[in-house]
Design a protein around this motif. Sequence first.
Motif, PDB file in Angstrom:
ATOM      1  N   LEU A  72       3.224  -2.498   6.213  1.00 26.82           N
ATOM      2  CA  LEU A  72       3.587  -3.885   5.923  1.00 26.82           C
ATOM      3  C   LEU A  72       2.572  -4.542   4.987  1.00 26.82           C
ATOM      4  N   PHE A  73       1.285  -4.402   5.287  1.00 32.31           N
ATOM      5  CA  PHE A  73       0.247  -5.041   4.480  1.00 32.31           C
ATOM      6  C   PHE A  73       0.254  -4.515   3.040  1.00 32.31           C
ATOM      7  N   LEU A  74       0.473  -3.217   2.876  1.00 33.63           N
ATOM      8  CA  LEU A  74       0.504  -2.625   1.538  1.00 33.63           C
ATOM      9  C   LEU A  74       1.692  -3.142   0.727  1.00 33.63           C
ATOM     10  N   ILE A  75       2.851  -3.266   1.386  1.00 35.48           N
ATOM     11  CA  ILE A  75       4.032  -3.773   0.684  1.00 35.48           C
ATOM     12  C   ILE A  75       3.825  -5.226   0.267  1.00 35.48           C
ATOM     13  N   ILE A  76       3.301  -6.040   1.187  1.00 36.81           N
ATOM     14  CA  ILE A  76       3.051  -7.449   0.864  1.00 36.81           C
ATOM     15  C   ILE A  76       2.061  -7.565  -0.290  1.00 36.81           C
ATOM     16  N   ASN A  77       0.981  -6.791  -0.219  1.00 34.73           N
ATOM     17  CA  ASN A  77      -0.016  -6.816  -1.281  1.00 34.73           C
ATOM     18  C   ASN A  77       0.598  -6.428  -2.623  1.00 34.73           C
ATOM     19  N   SER A  78       1.462  -5.430  -2.618  1.00 34.34           N
ATOM     20  CA  SER A  78       2.126  -4.988  -3.847  1.00 34.34           C
ATOM     21  C   SER A  78       3.025  -6.082  -4.403  1.00 34.34           C
ATOM     22  N   LEU A  79       3.758  -6.765  -3.522  1.00 36.79           N
ATOM     23  CA  LEU A  79       4.630  -7.856  -3.954  1.00 36.79           C
ATOM     24  C   LEU A  79       3.818  -8.999  -4.567  1.00 36.79           C
ATOM     25  N   LYS A  80       2.678  -9.281  -3.971  1.00 42.21           N
ATOM     26  CA  LYS A  80       1.817 -10.339  -4.499  1.00 42.21           C
ATOM     27  C   LYS A  80       1.258  -9.959  -5.877  1.00 42.21           C
TER      28      LYS A  80
END
Length: 307
Positions: A72-80
Amino acid sequence: MKIIKPNIIFGDSNLNFFKSLLKIFNIKMNFIKIEKFKDCEYKIQFLKKFNRKNIFLLQSLSFPIHDNLINLFLIINSLKRICVEKIFLIIPYFCYSRQDKLFNENSPISIKLISNILDFFNIQKIITIDSHSNNFESYFNTSLKVLKSTSLIVNDIVKNNLKIDIIISPDIGGVLRAKNLANYLNLELVIIDKRRPISNYIKIFCVIGNVIFKNCIIIDDIVDTGNSIIEVTNFLFFHKIKNVIVYITHPVFSQNSFIKIINSKINKIIITDTINFNIFDNKIRIITTKYLFIEEIKKIMLEEYEI
């Protein structure tokens, strides 16, 4: 009227649930590719440009909890990093929600740490269902919507014409949840006074209310080892209850505990699909929460695009 499809992607958990939700919106695929290296590190790739878009990100934080959290954290970071404008995070099962207080002087408040990380990412909104306690909500600075499963349970009871005399809260902490259901159905509320002196062990003191020869529903948010719900059921049958049906929102069912539950005196177990569950048994029935989340997505779409 222009029909705008929501941009929905999902993480590496509860895939059947998320795919069925996407199907409602006629979305053919998940526009994110999730791979693992041999040492289990995640590799995230997007299959579509989302620049300056609103994104709905779906991820259930069930077992394996820490894999799903990092995912989850990696996906959010990528989206940001690709400048997505707003992220609406849908988490059907929220791990660490039970650890919402100090258990001893030196222990962490674990849900606070998780909330701090999500606050750092500046999420637009988080949507979940049936949090373990009211304390859970107080730790988030991010806008948080906690859906309730009560309407699903009421609909299921009516649809299946279940004969119910009383609603039982399996502990003091679950009284508000059980009371809401009892009010909906205009039934008596019974409370089990139990304590948990150490983890995964309970001591039952008394039952508050009359259970003799009654058909009951026990409503609980999380069942993990199953020890607590089985002990409560045995206690009720010792006090001459007639029939026990259990509604569980989050079937954690660690270490094959569902086998103990199936073999217990519980007459029927109804669970939701916030956590992936593939075991079929006559004693277990699954009801879906996806339409509750779909309604929230639609509401947000209406607000964001002023449809």
